[in-house]
Design an enzyme around this catalytic site. Structure first.
Site, mmCIF file in Angstrom:
data_model
loop_
_atom_site.group_PDB
_atom_site.id
_atom_site.type_symbol
_atom_site.label_atom_id
_atom_site.label_comp_id
_atom_site.label_asym_id
_atom_site.label_seq_id
_atom_site.Cartn_x
_atom_site.Cartn_y
_atom_site.Cartn_z
ATOM 1 N N ILE A 1 26.959 8.902 -18.993
ATOM 2 C CA ILE A 1 27.288 8.236 -17.727
ATOM 3 C C ILE A 1 26.182 8.375 -16.696
ATOM 4 O O ILE A 1 26.283 7.853 -15.591
ATOM 5 C CB ILE A 1 28.616 8.764 -17.150
ATOM 6 C CG1 ILE A 1 28.558 10.285 -16.947
ATOM 7 C CG2 ILE A 1 29.780 8.394 -18.045
ATOM 8 C CD1 ILE A 1 29.820 10.860 -16.305
ATOM 9 N N GLY A 2 25.118 9.089 -17.051
ATOM 10 C CA GLY A 2 24.002 9.216 -16.113
ATOM 11 C C GLY A 2 22.825 9.904 -16.759
ATOM 12 O O GLY A 2 22.971 10.738 -17.649
ATOM 13 N N ASP B 1 18.044 19.187 -1.179
ATOM 14 C CA ASP B 1 17.766 17.856 -1.740
ATOM 15 C C ASP B 1 18.920 16.916 -1.447
ATOM 16 O O ASP B 1 19.361 16.153 -2.302
ATOM 17 C CB ASP B 1 17.520 17.950 -3.243
ATOM 18 C CG ASP B 1 16.892 16.669 -3.812
ATOM 19 O OD1 ASP B 1 16.278 15.918 -3.024
ATOM 20 O OD2 ASP B 1 17.025 16.427 -5.021
ATOM 21 N N MET C 1 16.207 15.781 -15.235
ATOM 22 C CA MET C 1 16.524 17.029 -15.913
ATOM 23 C C MET C 1 17.340 16.834 -17.177
ATOM 24 O O MET C 1 17.527 17.783 -17.937
ATOM 25 C CB MET C 1 17.282 17.957 -14.954
ATOM 26 C CG MET C 1 16.439 18.485 -13.820
ATOM 27 S SD MET C 1 17.406 19.523 -12.716
ATOM 28 C CE MET C 1 17.803 20.889 -13.801
ATOM 29 N N LYS D 1 26.789 18.130 -18.151
ATOM 30 C CA LYS D 1 25.381 17.871 -17.839
ATOM 31 C C LYS D 1 24.537 18.698 -18.793
ATOM 32 O O LYS D 1 24.689 19.916 -18.877
ATOM 33 C CB LYS D 1 25.084 18.259 -16.390
ATOM 34 C CG LYS D 1 23.671 17.941 -15.927
ATOM 35 C CD LYS D 1 23.543 18.227 -14.431
ATOM 36 C CE LYS D 1 22.194 17.812 -13.890
ATOM 37 N NZ LYS D 1 22.102 18.029 -12.431
ATOM 38 N N GLY E 1 18.785 11.535 -15.691
ATOM 39 C CA GLY E 1 17.878 11.905 -14.612
ATOM 40 C C GLY E 1 16.709 12.682 -15.166
ATOM 41 O O GLY E 1 16.548 12.824 -16.384
#
Length: 747
Positions: free
Chosen positions: A17-18, A141, A22, A40, A20
């Site tokens: 679903i994502g 961040d 990392m 994650k 990035g």
């Protein structure tokens, strides 16, 4: 790990679903408790990757797990579990249903959110920050992509990957080894940019940037160039929100502008104070209202609305605005979807002929789905991120795959296909495959000339990179011709002071020096440095790069006092602008040492190299090539001071390390081996020195050719050594052979 689909016999991965920098986030099911979760995963870093970044990323991931797991607040994402499975770190979190603020803006075509929603989001984030700050945690961040708006209206802060636990809320933010301050440029506080003390008020500044953007549709400092964004945060007062959107309440505008104060002292004292001020507002927008849809915000190329303040310089015309609400400075998505990743680009009009060309050849291509194109765009961005980390081999693999898929889906001449091809060429040039890069850039140039025209900025960028690769291949005359042609186009279309024009003139100065036209190179570099200082600022990295080239030209001209002074000024300016540990700062310090040694200031040079060795070792390790370069400089200056035993030891150690790290035939390895021979000669060990000199000469002849200047210099060293041993006949014969080869070469 993705192949098993099951982690620790408990968490079953369903779909990504994502993605990035990392790793990946998966929708998953906790089979022990029967609940849906998000997992994650930090992608494994293989042996071929840039190993210095592996422990950094892993530690950041672990820190996120520790920090997030310690937080229990409705405004912070809940962490359920953390561990390692088959060498991959993973983090199990609550599965959030909703959109982050970046997605909300993109779905709204970058138009601002309703005012009552902005205020509601601000209040909820302030509550969450008050909670985290009380526990000594600074997020560091905060940006739209890290703030989720759930389907029920609840707001949560995500991703504490670079958060730090504060000691009395005083935390020093330092630049990383790559020179990039931790954080995202559009949302970084001035103190974070400057590497100063960062505390909870830095998060308040970032929140001010977020609120400004979701309330107006644009960040407070909206430029495509990262440096311009950072300078805006540091030096430029933001425009009032009402210049973009008149219906924003005065009280809310004052709060956001206070959050954007340049100094922490000018901001609200803490998140609780911010929350009180928002609740106490007389014109607080607490109910839904209907507002006229504002016109799209003007980018930096616009004159701005009437009465909105000073206009931007003329050279900004035609520049695109920075990418908004994504934490990236990549090319922004167009406001009109039909102008982006679809077949509509084929209706572009040729600016030279006015003809509408037909770009399609062969059978009609079906228009790819938006979802498929979005995935490709995401993978393209991931490749760019790998490049920014210096992981060029991996970046190249990503870009090659995306280029092939884009070519299949969109056609070989589609701008996005060519953008991927451009990045393929870029990664090839950065991994030493210059000939392959030249072919790739040639394809991109031809495609862009057909679809965009010869004077289009993207076409010129590809031609400029092609010239750079020609220089890598030693074809400096051809590179020079390309640079001259591109420069003429840039001056005609953009003007003499546009940053892209100045970048091309800088490259031209570089090529002139490599052609031996040193005075022309020096004059051109001086002119470019002055123009860049005027347009970009005296401490802008581009200005300093050109001043570095000025120093190089002075050095080549033998004007060492001026070269030394210029290198020193560049080193000091880079320390201020980029940080003392930035690689560019350290490179300038190395050149200062060279200048000191050439001017006979050997003790100063030795002291400088001692410090540089310590800094390089601390930052990159004892075996890093730049650490070894600094150690070589230290050894040379030990010899100049007559400390030949120490110089010999240093040269032997550096030579051995360079052979292991770089290879036995690498030029730097051979330079160190020669330095071993020099030290042996000064110690009176001429027989040993002769053996080393002969080995260096033989290797250089094999690698470079018998008439290469460095091979000839090595044979001269050998002849000198023979003289010292009383073998004069052999020495004379060798000198004659070297002279004959030089005559044949014409040097």
């Amino acid at each position: 790990m993705a192949e098993s689909r099951l982690i620790q016999g408990r968490y079953r991965l369903l779909d990504v679903i994502g993605r990035g920098g990392m790793g990946e986030v998966w929708r998953a099911v906790d089979e022990s408790l029967g609940r849906r979760v998000a997992v994650k995963c930090l992608k494994p870093v293989g042996a071929q990757h840039d190993t210095p970044f592996a422990p950094v990323l892993q530690e950041r991931f672990r820190r996120e797990a520790r920090v997030a797991a310690s937080l229990q607040h409705r405004g912070v994402t809940v962490v359920h579990d953390f561990g390692e499975y088959e060498g991959v770190l993973y983090l199990v979190m609550e599965l959030l249903e909703g959109r982050n603020l970046s997605q909300l803006l993109e779905e709204n075509r970058q138009r601002p959110l309703p005012v009552h929603e902005v205020v509601d989001i601000a209040e909820q984030v302030a509550d969450a920050l008050a909670y985290t700050h009380e526990r000594g945690i600074v997020h560091r961040d905060l940006k739209p992509a890290n703030i989720m708006r759930l389907t029920d209206g609840e707001v949560k802060i995500c991703d504490f990957g670079i958060a730090r636990l504060g000691e009395g809320m005083g935390i020093t933010s330092r630049l990383t080894g790559t020179g990039i301050a931790m954080g995202t440029p559009h949302y970084m506080s001035p103190e974070q940019i400057g590497g100063g003390q960062v505390d909870h008020r830095s998060d308040l500044y970032s929140l001010g940037c977020v609120l400004y953007e979701i309330a107006t549709g644009v960040p407070p400092f909206d430029h495509e160039d990262a440096w311009s964004v950072l300078v805006g945060h540091r030096d430029t007062p933001p425009q009032p929100l009402r210049t973009h959107r008149e219906e924003i309440p005065d009280h809310f505008q004052r709060i956001v502008l206070d959050l954007l104060a340049k100094t922490p002292e000018g901001r609200p004292a803490d998140a609780k104070d911010l929350r009180r001020r928002m609740s106490a507002g007389p014109d607080r927008a607490g109910r839904p209202e209907t507002y006229p849809t504002p016109s799209p915000a003007l980018g930096p190329a616009s004159d701005g609305p009437t009465g909105s303040g000073p206009r931007l310089p003329s050279w900004t015309r035609g520049m695109t605005s920075g990418h908004r609400a994504t934490g990236s400075l990549a090319r922004p998505a167009p406001a009109d979807p039909s102008a982006g990743l679809t077949g509509e680009w084929t209706t572009r009009v040729d600016s030279r002929s006015g003809v509408v060309p037909s770009m399609r050849t062969g059978p009609e291509r079906p228009t790819p789905s938006p979802e498929a194109l979005a995935v490709l765009a995401s993978r393209h961005s991931a490749g760019l991120s790998l490049g920014r980390l210096g992981r060029w081999e991996e970046a190249g693999e990503v870009h090659r795959a995306v280029a092939a898929e884009r070519e299949h889906a969109l056609g070989p001449d589609h701008p996005d296909t060519l953008a991927s091809r451009y990045e393929v060429g870029f990664t090839l040039s950065r991994t030493g495959r210059a000939a392959d890069a030249l072919r790739e850039f040639g394809r991109v140039v031809q495609g862009r000339e057909r679809t965009l025209g010869g004077d289009h900025a993207d076409t010129l960028a590809a031609r400029q990179e092609r010239a750079y690769v020609l220089g890598q291949l030693g074809r400096h005359f051809e590179a020079h011709e390309v640079y001259e042609s591109v420069l003429a186009s840039r001056e005609r279309t953009l003007g003499a002071d546009h940053p892209d024009t100045l970048r091309c003139r800088h490259n031209l100065a570089f090529s002139l020096s490599r052609l031996g036209r040193l005075e022309d190179s020096y004059t051109t570099a001086q002119e470019v440095a002055s123009a860049r200082a005027r347009v970009l600022g005296a401490d802008h990295p581009d200005t300093l790069v050109t001043r570095y080239e000025v120093a190089y030209a002075l050095r080549q001209l033998g004007r060492w006092p001026q070269a030394l002074e210029t290198y020193r000024e560049v080193a000091a300016a880079r320390a201020r602008a980029l940080g003392a540990d930035h690689p560019d700062t350290l490179a300038a310090r190395y050149e200062v040492g060279i200048g000191l040694g050439r001017l006979g200031r050997t003790a100063e040079a030795l002291e400088l190299y001692q410090g540089l060795v310590a800094d390089r070792t601390r930052l990159s390790g004892p075996d890093d090539p730049e650490t070894l370069r600094a150690r070589h400089g230290r050894g040379v200056n030990l010899g100049r001071l007559g400390r030949w035993e120490e110089a010999h030891t240093e040269a032997r150690e550096v030579s051995a390390l360079r052979e292991r790290v770089l290879g036995a035939d690498h030029p730097d390895t051979l330079v160190s081996r020669r330095e071993v021979a020099v030290a042996l000669g000064w110690l009176g060990r001429w027989v040993d020195a002769l053996t080393v000199y002969e080995g260096v000469a033989q290797t250089r002849e094999r690698v470079l050719g018998i008439d290469h200047p460095e091979a000839l210099a090595s044979r001269n060293d050998e002849a000198h050594c023979l003289e010292q041993l009383g073998r004069h006949t052999e020495a004379v014969e060798l000198y004659r052979r070297v002279a004959a080869l030089r005559d044949r070469r014409g040097t």
